[in-house]
Design a protein around this motif. Structure first.
Motif, short mmCIF file in Angstrom:
data_model
loop_
_atom_site.label_atom_id
_atom_site.label_comp_id
_atom_site.label_asym_id
_atom_site.label_seq_id
_atom_site.Cartn_x
_atom_site.Cartn_y
_atom_site.Cartn_z
N PRO A 202 8.91 7.82 -0.19
CA PRO A 202 9.22 8.32 1.12
C PRO A 202 7.91 9.39 1.65
O PRO A 202 8.05 9.70 2.83
CB PRO A 202 10.49 9.47 0.44
N LYS A 203 6.91 9.51 0.61
CA LYS A 203 5.77 10.26 1.15
C LYS A 203 5.01 9.48 2.15
O LYS A 203 4.42 9.77 3.11
CB LYS A 203 4.95 10.63 -0.15
N THR A 204 4.78 8.10 1.70
CA THR A 204 3.93 7.41 2.52
C THR A 204 4.75 6.49 3.73
O THR A 204 4.31 6.06 4.65
CB THR A 204 3.17 6.30 1.84
N GLY A 205 5.97 6.13 3.34
CA GLY A 205 6.84 5.32 4.23
C GLY A 205 6.62 3.86 3.79
O GLY A 205 7.28 2.81 4.39
N ASP A 206 5.79 3.47 2.85
CA ASP A 206 5.38 2.14 2.42
C ASP A 206 6.78 1.46 1.61
O ASP A 206 7.53 2.28 0.97
CB ASP A 206 4.37 2.03 1.23
N ALA A 207 7.14 0.51 1.99
CA ALA A 207 8.48 -0.18 1.54
C ALA A 207 8.08 -1.46 0.88
O ALA A 207 7.33 -2.43 1.05
CB ALA A 207 9.41 -0.39 2.25
N VAL B 12 2.83 1.14 5.61
CA VAL B 12 2.40 1.78 6.76
C VAL B 12 1.35 3.03 6.71
O VAL B 12 0.83 3.71 7.52
CB VAL B 12 3.63 2.60 7.12
N SER B 13 0.88 3.16 5.58
CA SER B 13 -0.21 4.28 5.34
C SER B 13 -1.37 3.33 4.74
O SER B 13 -1.70 2.26 4.55
CB SER B 13 0.51 4.89 3.98
N THR C 106 14.77 9.01 15.07
CA THR C 106 13.80 7.76 15.14
C THR C 106 14.38 6.80 16.20
O THR C 106 13.68 5.67 16.15
CB THR C 106 14.04 7.24 13.82
N SER D 107 7.66 -0.86 15.64
CA SER D 107 6.52 -1.13 14.92
C SER D 107 6.10 -2.73 14.95
O SER D 107 7.12 -3.53 14.59
CB SER D 107 6.52 -0.54 13.53
N PHE E 203 10.62 2.09 -2.28
CA PHE E 203 10.52 2.82 -1.13
C PHE E 203 9.69 4.10 -1.57
O PHE E 203 10.35 4.91 -2.33
CB PHE E 203 11.64 3.04 -0.31
N SER F 256 14.11 0.73 15.67
CA SER F 256 15.06 1.70 15.36
C SER F 256 16.03 1.54 16.51
O SER F 256 15.79 1.98 17.69
CB SER F 256 14.66 3.28 15.04
#
Length: 185
Positions: free
Chosen positions: A169-174, A53-54, A72, A77, A167, A103
């Motif tokens: 948490p700063k970027t939301g990438d998983a 997501v980043s 949320t 997305s 995961f 969500s």
């Protein structure tokens, strides 16, 4: 002569029903062999789903944002996420997860997942597996139903297990490990 014609007509009618199926007006029961459906196979697929997501090359793009900043709920997305053999995004690419997630819970972080695993490798090239289900992302293992597919997975069914590998948490990438079990012909 009339009785021979009647017997012939009955045999012809019965054989027609056996070949094309029983007619119910708007639908009919078909002989599965006419569609090339043979004995079912159970297949297992294991791959990693990269939701980025980043950055400039995001593979997940917000389409709808929630109306309230405190929740949320309602977020949606679109995704075109790489599927790889290993947890590194540079691992061998075997397909893409295309679809969306939203969500869908007001009380917890739970997503409605709607996606096709579109394969690009080997005999599965151009075939898809379709997943539609609930993903409670903070559970260690989540299960979602396989509701169909295309190509080699026509008329398929099964389930997909998802486990979060990493995961940020700063970027939301998983990165999520998927194990998919599919019954198909």
């Amino acid at each position: 002569m009339a009785s021979q014609f009647t017997v012939f007509f009955l045999i012809l009618s019965l054989s027609t029903v056996l070949v094309i199926g029983e007619d119910h007006g708007f639908g009919r029961i078909l002989d599965r062999e006419l569609l090339g459906l043979k004995k079912e196979k159970l297949s297992h697929f294991q791959f990693y789903w990269h939701d980025i997501v980043s950055g400039r090359n995001a593979t997940s793009v917000p389409v709808v944002r929630p109306t309230q900043n405190t929740s949320t709920f309602g977020f949606l997305s679109m995704i075109d996420d790489p599927l790889t053999l290993g947890p590194k995004v540079s691992s061998k690419l075997v397909g893409r997860a295309q679809g969306f997630y939203a969500s869908a819970s007001q009380q917890e972080v739970s997503l409605l997942m709607v996606m096709n695993f579109a394969f690009i490798e080997g005999k599965y090239n151009s075939s898809t597996i379709t997943v539609l289900g609930r993903n409670s992302v903070f559970n260690s293992m989540r299960e979602m139903p396989v509701i169909g597919g295309s190509g080699l997975f026509r008329f398929s069914r099964g389930y997909a297990q998802a486990r979060t590998h990493t995961f940020d948490p700063k970027t939301g990438d998983a990165i999520v490990e998927y194990n998919v079990y599919v019954l198909h012909y």
